[in-house]
Write an enzyme that holds these catalytic residues in place. Structure first.
Site, mmCIF file in Angstrom:
data_model
loop_
_atom_site.group_PDB
_atom_site.id
_atom_site.type_symbol
_atom_site.label_atom_id
_atom_site.label_comp_id
_atom_site.label_asym_id
_atom_site.label_seq_id
_atom_site.Cartn_x
_atom_site.Cartn_y
_atom_site.Cartn_z
ATOM 1 N N HIS A 156 0.811 -1.227 0.000
ATOM 2 C CA HIS A 156 0.000 0.000 0.000
ATOM 3 C C HIS A 156 0.843 1.276 0.000
ATOM 4 O O HIS A 156 0.364 2.339 -0.365
ATOM 5 C CB HIS A 156 -0.826 0.091 1.280
ATOM 6 N N GLU A 169 -3.643 3.061 1.453
ATOM 7 C CA GLU A 169 -2.968 3.515 0.221
ATOM 8 C C GLU A 169 -3.247 5.004 -0.022
ATOM 9 O O GLU A 169 -2.345 5.765 -0.372
ATOM 10 C CB GLU A 169 -3.453 2.700 -0.991
ATOM 11 N N SER A 218 -5.311 -10.354 -1.921
ATOM 12 C CA SER A 218 -4.596 -10.888 -0.755
ATOM 13 C C SER A 218 -4.960 -12.326 -0.444
ATOM 14 O O SER A 218 -4.667 -12.814 0.644
ATOM 15 C CB SER A 218 -4.920 -10.050 0.485
#
Ligand code: F3S
Length: 282
Positions: A76, A128, A267
């Site tokens: 991120h 992010e 993820s």
């Protein structure tokens, strides 16, 4: 029963790179290892890393309390001041910021340095987006909804530079940019910084969801890219289910015949995708 697994499901290049960096540090015997925030939005992977001694730092305050060790920056990315803090504390840094996110940091720094006003299309508060904000030198606004876009007023006389969170829904990005463009009379640079991995994942998920009877979206509860995948699939397929682990899968909800589609956020490890796919076929 037929199962279609999206080819783009699971770890993207940036997440894989970040997770690999953590395992490399463990293998090299580095101690102590900290990650700035969980390395990925996947509780099982994070737990396994914790068992191997990897600790998570939650914020700058905790970071300021460290006196030794290696800090891994996740994909991120972080604000520039976090790098300074790590340096000031004399800590070792392993930067696993995804190169696509780094590119956005460079863009906003360059454009804001020229006096332009920055607009980030994304979810305010997402790590992010917080990181990107931390590279802007002047005024920066985060726009995440049509309402935000309509309410947005920028300083006249300043050129606008619009960038986007890498995992944002690209149809929504187009719509928000359209609203801002209608309301703004000044010149602007519109930079679609959505990561191609995200675009491909979303398009493939949309295509699969449109032709199956049920759709399963796998990912962590805090993963914004998984949530967006879920929204997209739900629009195409009424029977869309969001699961985090195999335990959440209620096989009784799936049709006994027909077709089930599976996709997963950036993820989600491959072994979990495989397990879910096998379970659907039982
Ligand atoms: Fe990077 Fe795109 Fe993944 S920005 S972290 S490759 S979703």
């Amino acid at each position: 029963m037929k199962v279609i697994v999206a080819k783009t499901a699971g770890f993207c290049f940036g997440v894989k790179r970040a997770v690999d960096q953590v395992y490399r540090q463990i293998e090299e015997g580095v101690k102590p290892i900290y990650t700035y925030g969980p390395i990925i939005h996947n509780e099982e992977v994070v737990r396994e890393l914790a068992d191997r001694g990897v600790r998570i730092i939650g914020d700058e305050e905790q970071l300021a309390g460290l006196t030794e060790g290696t800090v891994i920056i996740r994909s991120h990315g972080v604000a520039e001041r976090v790098y300074r803090l790590i340096e000031e504390r004399g800590l070792h840094i392993v930067d696993a910021t995804c190169p696509f996110v780094k590119k956005i940091h460079r863009i906003v720094r360059e454009h804001s340095g020229r006096g332009e006003e920055i607009v980030i299309i994304g979810n305010d508060g997402h790590p992010e987006v917080e990181g990107i904000k931390g590279w802007c030198l002047g005024r920066v606004t985060v726009i995440g909804s049509e309402e935000d876009a309509r309410q947005f007023r920028h300083e006249t006389g300043h050129r606008l530079c619009i960038v986007c969170q890498t995992t944002f829904n690209y149809k929504k990005f187009d719509k928000l940019v359209e609203i801002i463009s209608e309301m703004s009379y000044d010149e602007m640079d519109i930079l679609n910084t959505i990561c191609s991995a995200t675009e491909e994942r979303q398009s493939e998920a949309r295509g699969i969801a449109a032709k199956v009877d049920s759709m399963i979206v796998i990912g962590g509860s805090h993963s914004s890219n998984t949530r967006k995948l879920f929204e997209i699939c739900q629009m195409e397929c009424e029977h869309t289910y969001y699961i985090q682990t195999l335990k959440d899968l209620d096989i009784r909800l799936l049709p006994s015949r027909g077709c089930v589609g599976i996709t997963a956020g950036a993820s989600t490890p491959n072994n979990l995708i495989e397990e879910v796919s096998k379970q659907c076929l039982i």
